[in-house]
Design a protein around this motif. Structure first.
Motif, PDB file in Angstrom:
ATOM      1  N   GLY A   2       4.243  -1.826   5.509  1.00  0.00           N
ATOM      2  CA  GLY A   2       4.420  -1.722   4.091  1.00  0.00           C
ATOM      3  C   GLY A   2       3.073  -2.019   3.327  1.00  0.00           C
ATOM      4  N   ALA A   3       2.528  -1.426   2.438  1.00  0.00           N
ATOM      5  CA  ALA A   3       1.153  -1.961   1.737  1.00  0.00           C
ATOM      6  C   ALA A   3       1.219  -1.236   0.324  1.00  0.00           C
ATOM      7  CB  ALA A   3      -0.003  -1.353   2.485  1.00  0.00           C
ATOM      8  N   ARG A   4       0.562  -1.912  -0.647  1.00  0.00           N
ATOM      9  CA  ARG A   4       0.478  -1.187  -1.891  1.00  0.00           C
ATOM     10  C   ARG A   4      -0.231   0.008  -1.844  1.00  0.00           C
ATOM     11  NH1 ARG A   4      -1.455  -6.066  -5.892  1.00  0.00           N
ATOM     12  NH2 ARG A   4      -2.613  -6.544  -3.609  1.00  0.00           N
ATOM     13  N   ASN A   5      -1.190   0.024  -1.003  1.00  0.00           N
ATOM     14  CA  ASN A   5      -1.907   1.293  -0.692  1.00  0.00           C
ATOM     15  C   ASN A   5      -1.624   1.957   0.823  1.00  0.00           C
ATOM     16  OD1 ASN A   5      -3.769   3.347  -0.642  1.00  0.00           O
ATOM     17  ND2 ASN A   5      -5.562   2.212  -0.606  1.00  0.00           N
ATOM     18  N   PRO A   6      -0.842   2.709   1.044  1.00  0.00           N
ATOM     19  CA  PRO A   6      -0.484   2.786   2.416  1.00  0.00           C
ATOM     20  C   PRO A   6      -1.852   3.571   3.082  1.00  0.00           C
ATOM     21  CG  PRO A   6       0.491   4.672   1.118  1.00  0.00           C
ATOM     22  CD  PRO A   6       0.010   3.385   0.085  1.00  0.00           C
ATOM     23  N   ASP A   7      -2.811   4.169   2.348  1.00  0.00           N
ATOM     24  CA  ASP A   7      -3.838   4.485   3.036  1.00  0.00           C
ATOM     25  C   ASP A   7      -4.842   3.437   3.845  1.00  0.00           C
ATOM     26  OD1 ASP A   7      -3.311   7.237   2.320  1.00  0.00           O
ATOM     27  OD2 ASP A   7      -4.663   7.220   0.557  1.00  0.00           O
ATOM     28  N   SER A   8      -4.554   2.205   3.597  1.00  0.00           N
ATOM     29  CA  SER A   8      -5.393   1.172   3.954  1.00  0.00           C
ATOM     30  C   SER A   8      -4.651   0.725   5.333  1.00  0.00           C
ATOM     31  CB  SER A   8      -5.231  -0.085   2.963  1.00  0.00           C
ATOM     32  OG  SER A   8      -4.054  -0.629   2.714  1.00  0.00           O
ATOM     33  N   VAL A   9      -3.677   1.105   5.416  1.00  0.00           N
ATOM     34  CA  VAL A   9      -2.907   0.724   7.026  1.00  0.00           C
ATOM     35  C   VAL A   9      -3.831   1.576   8.088  1.00  0.00           C
ATOM     36  CG1 VAL A   9      -0.877   0.884   8.367  1.00  0.00           C
ATOM     37  CG2 VAL A   9      -0.876   0.332   5.889  1.00  0.00           C
ATOM     38  N   ASP A  10      -4.184   0.727   8.949  1.00  0.00           N
ATOM     39  CA  ASP A  10      -5.234   1.491   9.817  1.00  0.00           C
ATOM     40  C   ASP A  10      -4.644   1.217  11.379  1.00  0.00           C
ATOM     41  OD1 ASP A  10      -5.837  -1.039  10.033  1.00  0.00           O
ATOM     42  OD2 ASP A  10      -8.186  -0.911  10.209  1.00  0.00           O
ATOM     43  N   LEU A  11      -3.534   0.768  11.516  1.00  0.00           N
ATOM     44  CA  LEU A  11      -2.978   0.269  12.832  1.00  0.00           C
ATOM     45  C   LEU A  11      -2.219   1.519  13.491  1.00  0.00           C
ATOM     46  CD1 LEU A  11      -2.191  -2.224  14.789  1.00  0.00           C
ATOM     47  CD2 LEU A  11      -0.270  -2.420  13.837  1.00  0.00           C
ATOM     48  N   PRO A  12      -2.734   2.020  14.455  1.00  0.00           N
ATOM     49  CA  PRO A  12      -2.290   3.199  15.312  1.00  0.00           C
ATOM     50  C   PRO A  12      -0.925   3.017  15.805  1.00  0.00           C
ATOM     51  CG  PRO A  12      -4.460   2.697  16.131  1.00  0.00           C
ATOM     52  CD  PRO A  12      -4.246   1.457  15.387  1.00  0.00           C
ATOM     53  N   GLY A  13       0.225   3.915  15.629  1.00  0.00           N
ATOM     54  CA  GLY A  13       1.377   3.806  15.947  1.00  0.00           C
ATOM     55  C   GLY A  13       2.503   3.146  14.940  1.00  0.00           C
ATOM     56  N   VAL A  14       1.790   2.904  13.745  1.00  0.00           N
ATOM     57  CA  VAL A  14       2.853   2.524  12.744  1.00  0.00           C
ATOM     58  C   VAL A  14       3.163   3.662  11.790  1.00  0.00           C
ATOM     59  CG1 VAL A  14       2.506   0.074  12.977  1.00  0.00           C
ATOM     60  CG2 VAL A  14       1.237   1.220  11.155  1.00  0.00           C
ATOM     61  N   THR A  15       4.109   3.600  11.078  1.00  0.00           N
ATOM     62  CA  THR A  15       4.514   4.516   9.718  1.00  0.00           C
ATOM     63  C   THR A  15       4.151   3.662   8.360  1.00  0.00           C
ATOM     64  OG1 THR A  15       6.087   5.778  10.893  1.00  0.00           O
ATOM     65  CG2 THR A  15       6.158   5.892   8.658  1.00  0.00           C
ATOM     66  N   PRO A  16       2.818   4.238   7.656  1.00  0.00           N
ATOM     67  CA  PRO A  16       2.391   3.426   6.623  1.00  0.00           C
ATOM     68  C   PRO A  16       3.685   3.861   5.414  1.00  0.00           C
ATOM     69  CG  PRO A  16       0.756   4.714   7.537  1.00  0.00           C
ATOM     70  CD  PRO A  16       1.887   5.045   8.096  1.00  0.00           C
ATOM     71  N   VAL A  17       4.130   2.778   4.713  1.00  0.00           N
ATOM     72  CA  VAL A  17       5.140   2.891   3.485  1.00  0.00           C
ATOM     73  C   VAL A  17       4.294   2.115   2.274  1.00  0.00           C
ATOM     74  CG1 VAL A  17       7.294   2.396   2.856  1.00  0.00           C
ATOM     75  CG2 VAL A  17       6.889   2.840   5.278  1.00  0.00           C
ATOM     76  N   ARG A  18       4.359   3.199   1.127  1.00  0.00           N
ATOM     77  CA  ARG A  18       3.915   2.448   0.101  1.00  0.00           C
ATOM     78  C   ARG A  18       4.917   1.456  -0.659  1.00  0.00           C
ATOM     79  NH1 ARG A  18       0.370   4.248  -3.461  1.00  0.00           N
ATOM     80  NH2 ARG A  18       0.378   6.276  -2.476  1.00  0.00           N
ATOM     81  N   LEU A  19       4.602   0.208  -0.732  1.00  0.00           N
ATOM     82  CA  LEU A  19       5.350  -0.806  -0.887  1.00  0.00           C
ATOM     83  C   LEU A  19       4.746  -2.015  -1.790  1.00  0.00           C
ATOM     84  CD1 LEU A  19       8.298  -2.092  -1.103  1.00  0.00           C
ATOM     85  CD2 LEU A  19       7.780  -3.049   1.306  1.00  0.00           C
ATOM     86  N   ASP A  20       5.058  -2.024  -3.290  1.00  0.00           N
ATOM     87  CA  ASP A  20       4.550  -3.150  -4.043  1.00  0.00           C
ATOM     88  C   ASP A  20       5.784  -3.830  -4.330  1.00  0.00           C
ATOM     89  OD1 ASP A  20       3.693  -4.591  -6.112  1.00  0.00           O
ATOM     90  OD2 ASP A  20       2.633  -3.034  -7.350  1.00  0.00           O
ATOM     91  N   LEU A  21       5.700  -5.237  -3.877  1.00  0.00           N
ATOM     92  CA  LEU A  21       7.096  -6.112  -4.202  1.00  0.00           C
ATOM     93  C   LEU A  21       7.263  -6.060  -5.789  1.00  0.00           C
ATOM     94  CD1 LEU A  21       5.881  -6.737  -1.406  1.00  0.00           C
ATOM     95  CD2 LEU A  21       6.553  -9.225  -1.771  1.00  0.00           C
ATOM     96  N   THR A  22       6.192  -6.158  -6.546  1.00  0.00           N
ATOM     97  CA  THR A  22       6.486  -6.315  -7.999  1.00  0.00           C
ATOM     98  C   THR A  22       6.835  -5.246  -8.821  1.00  0.00           C
ATOM     99  OG1 THR A  22       4.229  -5.968  -8.912  1.00  0.00           O
ATOM    100  CG2 THR A  22       4.595  -8.032  -8.016  1.00  0.00           C
ATOM    101  N   ASP A  23       7.160  -3.910  -7.848  1.00  0.00           N
ATOM    102  CA  ASP A  23       7.547  -2.740  -8.698  1.00  0.00           C
ATOM    103  C   ASP A  23       8.932  -2.098  -7.910  1.00  0.00           C
ATOM    104  OD1 ASP A  23       8.023  -0.239  -9.395  1.00  0.00           O
ATOM    105  OD2 ASP A  23       6.118   0.681  -8.634  1.00  0.00           O
ATOM    106  N   PRO A  24      10.035  -2.423  -8.752  1.00  0.00           N
ATOM    107  CA  PRO A  24      11.222  -2.102  -8.233  1.00  0.00           C
ATOM    108  C   PRO A  24      11.544  -0.718  -7.896  1.00  0.00           C
ATOM    109  CG  PRO A  24      11.605  -3.396 -10.366  1.00  0.00           C
ATOM    110  CD  PRO A  24      10.014  -3.073  -9.952  1.00  0.00           C
ATOM    111  N   THR A  25      10.693   0.282  -8.410  1.00  0.00           N
ATOM    112  CA  THR A  25      10.821   1.630  -8.342  1.00  0.00           C
ATOM    113  C   THR A  25      10.374   1.777  -6.743  1.00  0.00           C
ATOM    114  OG1 THR A  25      10.628   2.190 -10.534  1.00  0.00           O
ATOM    115  CG2 THR A  25      10.337   4.031  -8.738  1.00  0.00           C
ATOM    116  N   SER A  26       9.072   1.372  -6.327  1.00  0.00           N
ATOM    117  CA  SER A  26       8.537   1.233  -5.144  1.00  0.00           C
ATOM    118  C   SER A  26       9.370   0.602  -3.986  1.00  0.00           C
ATOM    119  CB  SER A  26       7.270   0.530  -5.116  1.00  0.00           C
ATOM    120  OG  SER A  26       6.586   0.278  -3.992  1.00  0.00           O
ATOM    121  N   VAL A  27      10.044  -0.718  -4.493  1.00  0.00           N
ATOM    122  CA  VAL A  27      10.796  -1.246  -3.581  1.00  0.00           C
ATOM    123  C   VAL A  27      12.019  -0.431  -3.115  1.00  0.00           C
ATOM    124  CG1 VAL A  27      12.704  -3.092  -3.154  1.00  0.00           C
ATOM    125  CG2 VAL A  27      10.398  -3.463  -4.127  1.00  0.00           C
ATOM    126  N   ALA A  28      12.682   0.349  -4.050  1.00  0.00           N
ATOM    127  CA  ALA A  28      13.848   1.268  -3.906  1.00  0.00           C
ATOM    128  C   ALA A  28      13.378   2.421  -3.266  1.00  0.00           C
ATOM    129  CB  ALA A  28      14.490   1.733  -5.482  1.00  0.00           C
TER     130      ALA A  28
END
Length: 232
Positions: free
Chosen positions: A35-61
């Motif tokens: 999880g990251a606010r900007n999933p494009d910033s996730v650079d770890l091979p093997g994971v699935t990036p997910v857009r997630l902003d803790l302060t945004d209920p729509t993002s969390v849902a």
């Protein structure tokens, strides 16, 4: 819980300690959503990036809908504004609470039913020694982490009968960007990630990961005089 074969979501997994946690879980055979606010910033091979902003209920849902097979949630995302409690910007203090307390709780409320529906599992909240000990330069952060610790204790009881174990990790400074300006001792985030995942696999409720945290934990019984000997 058994890590191999589990499915985890790690918040704030694009850098620092969160990236180390995601890497450790991957190495032990877990499927990992990063999880990251900007999933494009996730650079770890093997994971699935997910857009997630803790302060945004729509993002969390949306994250909970996407990652519907999760049985391990690691709440790591956080900030340290260094806002002073007496004269710092109140908006920064609110942001600390919105992130560490309300934001983390929002993620737990979204994912606890998911984990229970998948047969149970674990939630790990990355806390801090500063949830037990007040430091003026981290006043806002410590207050927010203390609130998160209290929340962890309550939810541990509330979720137990749903097959969801709630654990807390207490640790001091880590050698990451967040503590780049700190000159004191700092732990290797990869080593602490191993300790944290060991604790989850051992079904520990409380994971005290370094000597500083163990000393402060022991000092709690001594009250103010033990923790703040400089006071008159």
């Amino acid at each position: 819980m058994k890590i191999a074969g589990s499915t985890a979501l790690v918040t704030g997994a694009n850098r620092g300690f969160g990236r180390n946690l995601a890497a450790e879980l991957l190495a032990r055979g877990a499927t990992v959503y990063a999880g990251a606010r900007n999933p494009d910033s996730v650079d770890l091979p093997g994971v699935t990036p997910v857009r997630l902003d803790l302060t945004d209920p729509t993002s969390v849902a949306a994250a909970a809908e996407l990652a519907g097979d999760v049985n391990l949630l690691v709440n790591n995302a956080g900030i340290d504004s260094r806002a002073d409690l007496l004269d710092g910007d109140l908006d920064l203090l609110r942001l600390e609470l919105e992130t560490h307390y309300i934001g983390t709780l929002s993620v737990i409320r979204a994912f606890a039913p998911v984990i229970a529906g998948n047969g149970g599992g674990t939630i790990l909240n990355v806390l801090s020694v500063l949830s037990w000990f007040g430091s003026p330069i981290h006043g806002a952060y410590g207050a927010a982490k203390a609130a998160e610790w209290s929340m962890t204790n309550v939810l541990r009881v509330q979720l137990a009968d749903r097959g969801v174990r709630v654990a807390g990790l207490h640790v001091g400074y880590l050698d990451t960007d967040m503590a780049a300006d700190i000159t004191g001792p700092k732990s290797d985030p990869a080593a602490i990630a191993r300790i944290a995942v060991d604790g989850v696999e051992a079904d520990a409720y409380e994971i005290v990961a370094d000597d500083l945290s163990r000393r402060v934990q022991a000092g709690l019984a001594g009250g103010v005089a033990a923790l703040y000997p400089q006071l008159p």
